[in-house]
Motif scaffolding. Structure first.
Motif, PDB file in Angstrom:
ATOM      1  N   GLY A   9       0.942  -1.106  -0.121  1.00 20.13           N
ATOM      2  CA  GLY A   9      -0.014   0.051  -0.029  1.00 20.13           C
ATOM      3  C   GLY A   9       0.930   1.305   0.021  1.00 20.13           C
ATOM      4  O   GLY A   9       1.759   1.428  -0.901  1.00 20.13           O
ATOM      5  N   SER A  10       0.618   2.035   1.124  1.00 22.39           N
ATOM      6  CA  SER A  10       1.422   3.283   1.167  1.00 22.39           C
ATOM      7  C   SER A  10       2.772   3.059   2.004  1.00 22.39           C
ATOM      8  O   SER A  10       3.376   3.930   2.116  1.00 22.39           O
ATOM      9  N   PHE A  11       2.841   1.953   2.397  1.00 31.65           N
ATOM     10  CA  PHE A  11       4.093   1.485   3.469  1.00 31.65           C
ATOM     11  C   PHE A  11       5.101   0.922   2.596  1.00 31.65           C
ATOM     12  O   PHE A  11       4.873   0.103   1.841  1.00 31.65           O
ATOM     13  N   GLU A  12       6.288   1.636   2.987  1.00 30.41           N
ATOM     14  CA  GLU A  12       7.571   0.962   2.260  1.00 30.41           C
ATOM     15  C   GLU A  12       8.739   0.719   3.245  1.00 30.41           C
ATOM     16  O   GLU A  12       8.702   1.601   4.273  1.00 30.41           O
ATOM     17  N   LEU A  13       9.186  -0.542   2.983  1.00 30.23           N
ATOM     18  CA  LEU A  13      10.054  -0.914   3.946  1.00 30.23           C
ATOM     19  C   LEU A  13      11.491  -0.629   3.519  1.00 30.23           C
ATOM     20  O   LEU A  13      11.926  -1.122   2.394  1.00 30.23           O
ATOM     21  N   ALA A  14      12.200   0.297   3.967  1.00 31.75           N
ATOM     22  CA  ALA A  14      13.476   0.857   3.419  1.00 31.75           C
ATOM     23  C   ALA A  14      14.546  -0.324   3.938  1.00 31.75           C
ATOM     24  O   ALA A  14      14.682  -0.656   5.308  1.00 31.75           O
ATOM     25  N   SER A  15      15.607  -0.526   2.990  1.00 28.54           N
ATOM     26  CA  SER A  15      16.467  -1.541   3.552  1.00 28.54           C
ATOM     27  C   SER A  15      17.636  -1.004   4.426  1.00 28.54           C
ATOM     28  O   SER A  15      18.012  -1.645   5.466  1.00 28.54           O
ATOM     29  N   TYR A  16      17.639   0.281   4.440  1.00 29.61           N
ATOM     30  CA  TYR A  16      18.657   0.875   5.181  1.00 29.61           C
ATOM     31  C   TYR A  16      18.093   0.857   6.883  1.00 29.61           C
ATOM     32  O   TYR A  16      18.974   0.560   7.785  1.00 29.61           O
TER      33      TYR A  16
END
Length: 262
Positions: A9-16
């Motif tokens: 959805g609007s959630f992004e899991l950033a690798s950093y």
């Protein structure tokens, strides 16, 4: 590489961010399993971990803003807008390390706990966590290197990568992985030293000297903006030189002083 691991959805899991959290978790777990080696209760241990974590975040962000301020815009409004646009990125390790050490020293003083033995215990895990965190830098594309023709050069092609736009698709020195390898070597050296009889403070001195050498050398291969150079050295290289001097001074003091036997 993979700056965004997945989107829901609007959630992004950033690798950093994920690797930074994993770095603190692994380093804390490593120390927690070895807590019987030092006279420190669990509550105090977790207090130190929390204080170090929060101070490191604040210090790393502040130093990034200081060294990067001229490049963040032409007006104060533009610079402030750039600063608050995305707090997930933009940290300088030395700022975090200095702030964390200062905050922990203050806490230990308040608690009347021994500085050098406690510092030795915690310092062993620092390069382990740092190595994991640099994997996050590699995945995100920050802290990238200069262009290279060496066979292990890495090209970042993801448009969301933090690599400079002119370097997208260009083979670069994988400086993040250089630092991963160097920090892991330093971790195993410190771990070996800690298991052997040593003077209180020797691990702290060895880490400061070791990481000073690592960072000073790797800076020559970095291609990202890290503040205005002072002479031929970047701000991080000057801090690394100061760290080397401080670590060498502590090592010399411990060598001459017989009252810090571990």
């Amino acid at each position: 590489m993979h700056p965004i691991l997945f989107t829901l959805g609007s959630f992004e899991l950033a690798s950093y961010g994920l690797m930074t959290a994993l770095a603190y978790a692994v380093a804390s777990f490593y120390l927690y399993k070895r807590l019987p080696l030092i006279k420190l209760d669990k509550d105090t241990f977790w207090n130190i971990v929390f204080i170090a974590f929060m101070a490191a975040l604040v210090g790393a962000k502040l130093l990034y803003l200081i060294v990067s301020w001229p490049e963040m815009g032409t007006t104060w409004a533009q610079r402030l807008g750039t600063a608050i646009k995305d707090f997930r990125y933009g940290f300088v390790f030395f700022g975090g390390a200095i702030a964390a050490i200062g905050a922990v020293v203050y806490y230990l003083k308040r608690k009347k706990l021994p500085l050098l033995p406690t510092g030795d215990f915690f310092m062993v895990a620092l390069p382990l966590g740092h190595a994991i965190g640099r994997v996050g830098c590699f995945l995100a594309g920050c802290c990238f290197g200069h262009p290279t023709t060496l066979p292990w050069g890495v090209a970042f092609t993801d448009p969301h990568s933090l690599v400079a736009r002119e370097y997208l698709g260009v083979a670069l020195h994988p400086t993040q992985l250089y630092e991963v390898a160097a920090n892991l070597i330093l971790f195993f050296i410190l771990q070996h030293m800690y298991k052997k009889p040593h003077k209180n403070g020797a691990i702290v001195a060895a880490y400061v000297i070791g990481y000073g050498v690592i960072r000073f050398g790797i800076e020559f291969f970095r291609g990202d903006f890290r503040g205005e150079y002072i002479g031929m050295f970047s701000p991080s290289q000057l801090i690394a030189l100061l760290a080397l001097a401080a670590g060498a001074a502590l090592w010399w003091f411990l060598k001459k002083d017989t009252s810090h036997a571990g």
